[in-house]
Every structure is written in structure tokens, then in C-alpha cells.
Motif scaffolding. Structure first.
Motif: not given
Lengths: 222, 245
Positions: B147-148, B126-128, B181-183, B175-177
Motif C-alpha cells: 500500500v505504501a 500492487v495486487g491489493l 519492485v521488480r515489476q 518476496n511479495e514486496v
């Protein structure tokens, strides 16, 4: 004619005062650990309505919070022997403090538990945690963190309240003070020093509990 | 063979009949968007799928684990169904990494080390990755929601439920979320999401369900359904939201 202050007759008994203060602190330590433990159990039963224990704790909390500590202590020490339950003055003092703090901390901790946001309970449930796991890992620490200042104050109240244990001859600080005063008749000096000792002890306990709270409850050290 | 199968599902809140006989099949890899007006039952339907709402009548089956008329092994069901909420609902006393590690260690009995590996992998996804030791209140809304998502994925669910997961976010964080989800969708994750992001539902979803008064009023391929609504209720709804989107 002015009163001549003389603290020397008090300090002759420094050892007695210090051992009295030590016993007060020991009583408080045992009473606090067991009392808060009892409070956590009571709070779980109350918050989750675990029958029949929720009602038992409900009645217990009401009785203890609406009667004087001294009478509770007399009941345990002088009353229970009629039922064949005899104990030393130390056992009675500890038991009375645990029962008293248990009742107050049940209510304090219950407030913390019930302040848990519903969403966090749902998130934990959606991760397949059991009810107990949710309590242990999600609810307990934030709940204690929220009510820690209130619990700290209650422990101090109980420490100060332990003075009445002198009435059943538990040799804590007030008992020592009464004893010294009866020997030297220096009431002002004796109780001045005793007051100062209680004051310092209360400050120390507050500091200590705040440190513990920061480190282990609110704390983010891991 | 469907991954999630719902048949004849009914749900009441007191005298309010909120779900009036839902039948739904979701196949492995489906991305289902649930849309509808507030009060149409879409969130309630989503929440029944992992037992956060009880079922009065009907059957729910997820990958072989079933609830009949609301009875069955809830925890077994929840191990197969992850969920992400509107309000993130991270545990505030735990770091991002600990939030993700909790369920694998506690529920699956995984060792701390293994759980840590999974947590790192999921946060990376998730890029974190660099936020492992941050507490929730040190993260933005978008980061908390990612994170969730990582926390839900760490349990390796068969299907992920998303309940309006961008509705509480500032517009610039949405958009970052959605990108995460798209990924997940392109990786083949089965998703069921309640959403107000109509464009996202159309672009990423392969199945659209329009709920109205506790029933599935219309459903089908999102492009077709949006372009050519068959019922006046959906036409009306699409008209009112696409203007906003």
C-alpha cells in the motif's frame, strides 16, 4: 428525634432545578467547544514552537493551571471592569470556562500531537504535503483520538466546576439549589437532589462524548 | 541527460561529517542499489534526495528541480520524488484507499472521484485491489508495504526511493514486496534503493553503489562489481553479506 425527610419542598421547584441544569449544560457545551478549539490552537503553537505565540500560550497555561477557577472567575467579573471591560454574569462565566478549559486542553492535545510517530510526518512530507496539510490530514485526528478520554474527563471537570459560577449570580444549577435551599431550609434534600442531577449530567456527558469520539474521532465510518 | 544529478554533496550531523562529497548521476529507467555498512551514509544520501535531510553544500537536481546548498523548492522536488520507508508509515486512521488518495487530492487538488480511480489503479498494480477499504492494522506487513508503494506511485513520481523496504518484514513476506519492485523496474520506473537484499540488487539493479565512510567507494554494474570487487572494503562487505543471503 429523627430527622423527617421531606423532598416535596424541593420538587415544588422542579422547574427551577431543570432550568438551572439546562443552563449548566449550555455553559458546558459552549465552554467545551470554544475551549477545545482554543486548546487546538494553543497546542499547535506549542508543539510547533510558533513564535511568539508558543511563549504566550506557555505563560497562559501556567497561570491558569496554577490558580483557582473561582479566582479566575472573580478576576474576569469583578476585576476587568476596572479596565472598562464589563460583561454580564453569563459572558463572564463562559469566558472563564473557555479560558480554563483552553489551558488544560492545550496541554492535553499537545501531548497527543507530540505522540505522532516521526515516520508518519516524514511519509506525509515525502508526499509533498505542506506543514498545514500534514497537521490537518495526518496529525490532528489520531492526536485527538489518543487524548479523547482525557479531554472527556476535562470537560466533565469543567462542567462540575461551573458550580462556582453561582458566586457571580449565574443562574445555573448550583445557583438554583442555593436559592431553593434558602427558601425551604431543606438543605439535605435540596443538595441531595442537586448532587444526583450533577451525577446524571456527568454520566450523560461522558456517554455523549464517547459516542462522538467513536463516531467522528476514533471512528472508522469515514 | 540524467534524471537525478548530485554534485559535490556534503552533509554534517553536528561535528559528524556523514556525506563527504557525493557525485551521482541516475538516468531515466535506472535501478540503483545503494549498499554499505550501517553508518556508511547510504540512508542519509537517499533521504537528501527528497529533502528529508538537509544538504549543507552541493547541488541536487531532479528532472529540472534543483536544490543549491540545500535551498530551493522542497515541495516541488517532493512531487517528483516518491519514497517508501522501512516502517511503511501508513496513516493509521485512513483506509488503504484513503492513504493512496490523500496526496493526489490535497497536494494536486484532484477531485475525489479522480483520486479514487488512481487509488484503485495503484492498489491493483500492487495486487491489493480488494483491500481498498481495509485499515492498515488489518493488513500484514507485506500488504502494508505494498500500500505504501501504491501511495507513493499515486503522485506519479519521476523516481522512487526505497529505504530498506523489506528490512522490517517477516522473511516469508519479503518476496511479495520485491516482486512489486521488480515489476516496477521492468516497467521502466527509475528506482534508487537502499537494500540488504544483495541477490535482488544484483538481479534487478543495473547500477550498484557501495558507500563507505560517507563516500561512494565503488560503483558499477552489479554483476561485475559483485563478481570482481576492486577494493578490499567491498570484497570484505560482499563476503560478509552473501553468506547471510
Amino acid at each position: 428525634m429523627a430527622y423527617q425527610f421531606d423532598f416535596a419542598p424541593v420538587f415544588e421547584h422542579t422547574n427551577l432545578l431543570l432550568s438551572g441544569a439546562g443552563f449548566t449544560l449550555a455553559l458546558t457545551a459552549v465552554g467545551a467547544v470554544l475551549g477545545i478549539g482554543l486548546g487546538i490552537v494553543g497546542a499547535i503553537c506549542r508543539a510547533w514552537r510558533i513564535r511568539p505565540f508558543d511563549s504566550v500560550f506557555g505563560v497562559y497555561v501556567e497561570i491558569i493551571r496554577n490558580t483557582p477557577f473561582l479566582v479566575q472567575l472573580f478576576f474576569i467579573f469583578f476585576g476587568l471592569p476596572a479596565l472598562g471591560i464589563k460583561m454580564t454574569e453569563w459572558q463572564a462565566a463562559v469566558l472563564a470556562m473557555v479560558i480554563n478549559l483552553g489551558a488544560y486542553s492545550t496541554e492535553i492535545i499537545r501531548a497527543g500531537i507530540q505522540a505522532t510517530p516521526r515516520g508518519q510526518l516524514e511519509a506525509a512530507a515525502s508526499l509533498a504535503l505542506s506543514r498545514f496539510q500534514i497537521f490537518r490530514h495526518v496529525v490532528l485526528r489520531p492526536a485527538l483520538a489518543k487524548v479523547w478520554p482525557a479531554l472527556t474527563s476535562q470537560v466533565i471537570i469543567v462542567m462540575l466546576g461551573s458550580a462556582v459560577c453561582s458566586q457571580i449570580a449565574t443562574e445555573e444549577l448550583t445557583f438554583a439549589a442555593n436559592f431553593i435551599q434558602s427558601r425551604n431550609f431543606r438543605a439535605f434534600e435540596t443538595y441531595f437532589v442537586t448532587t444526583a442531577l450533577y451525577f446524571v449530567m456527568a454520566l450523560l456527558i461522558r456517554q455523549l462524548l464517547m459516542q462522538i469520539g467513536q463516531r467522528y474521532v476514533v471512528g472508522r465510518a469515514g | 541527460m540524467s534524471l537525478v544529478k548530485i554534485a559535490g554533496l556534503h552533509k554534517h550531523f553536528g561535528s559528524n561529517h556523514v556525506l563527504k562529497g557525493i557525485d551521482l548521476d541516475v538516468a531515466q529507467g535506472d535501478v540503483v542499489a545503494l549498499i554499505g555498512r550501517s553508518g556508511s551514509g547510504k540512508s542519509t544520501l537517499l533521504r537528501t534526495i527528497n529533502g528529508l535531510e538537509t544538504i549543507d553544500k552541493g547541488e541536487l537536481r531532479v528532472d529540472g528541480t534543483a536544490l543549491h546548498d540545500g535551498k530551493g523548492d522542497l515541495r516541488a522536488l517532493r512531487q517528483k520524488v516518491g519514497m517508501v520507508f522501512q516502517q511503511f508509515n501508513l496513516f493509521p486512521h485512513l483506509t488503504a484507499g484513503q492513504n493512496v488518495m490523500l496526496a493526489p487530492t490535497v497536494v494536486k487538488g484532484m477531485s475525489k472521484r479522480d483520486a479514487e480511480d488512481i487509488a484503485k489503479e495503484m492498489l491493483l498494480k500492487v495486487g491489493l485491489a480488494e483491500k481498498f477499504d481495509s485499515f492498515p492494522d488489518q493488513l500484514s506487513g507485506g500488504q502494508q508495504q505494498r500500500v505504501a508503494i501504491a501511495r507513493a506511485l499515486a503522485m506519479q513520481p519521476k523516481v522512487l526511493l526505497c529505504d530498506e523496504i523489506t528490512s522490517a518484514l517477516d522473511p516469508e513476506l519479503v518476496n511479495e514486496v520485491l516482486a512489486v519492485v521488480r515489476q516496477l523496474a521492468t516497467e521502466g520506473m527509475t528506482l534508487i534503493m537502499v537494500t540488504h537484499e544483495m541477490r535482488f540488487a544484483r538481479d534487478v539493479g543495473n547500477k550498484l553503489i557501495f558507500m563507505h565512510h560517507g563516500r561512494i567507494h565503488e560503483s558499477g554494474d552489479p554483476r561485475t562489481v559483485f563478481a570482481n570487487p576492486q577494493t578490499p572494503e567491498l570484497a570484505n562487505f560482499v563476503g560478509s553479506v552473501t553468506v547471510a543471503a
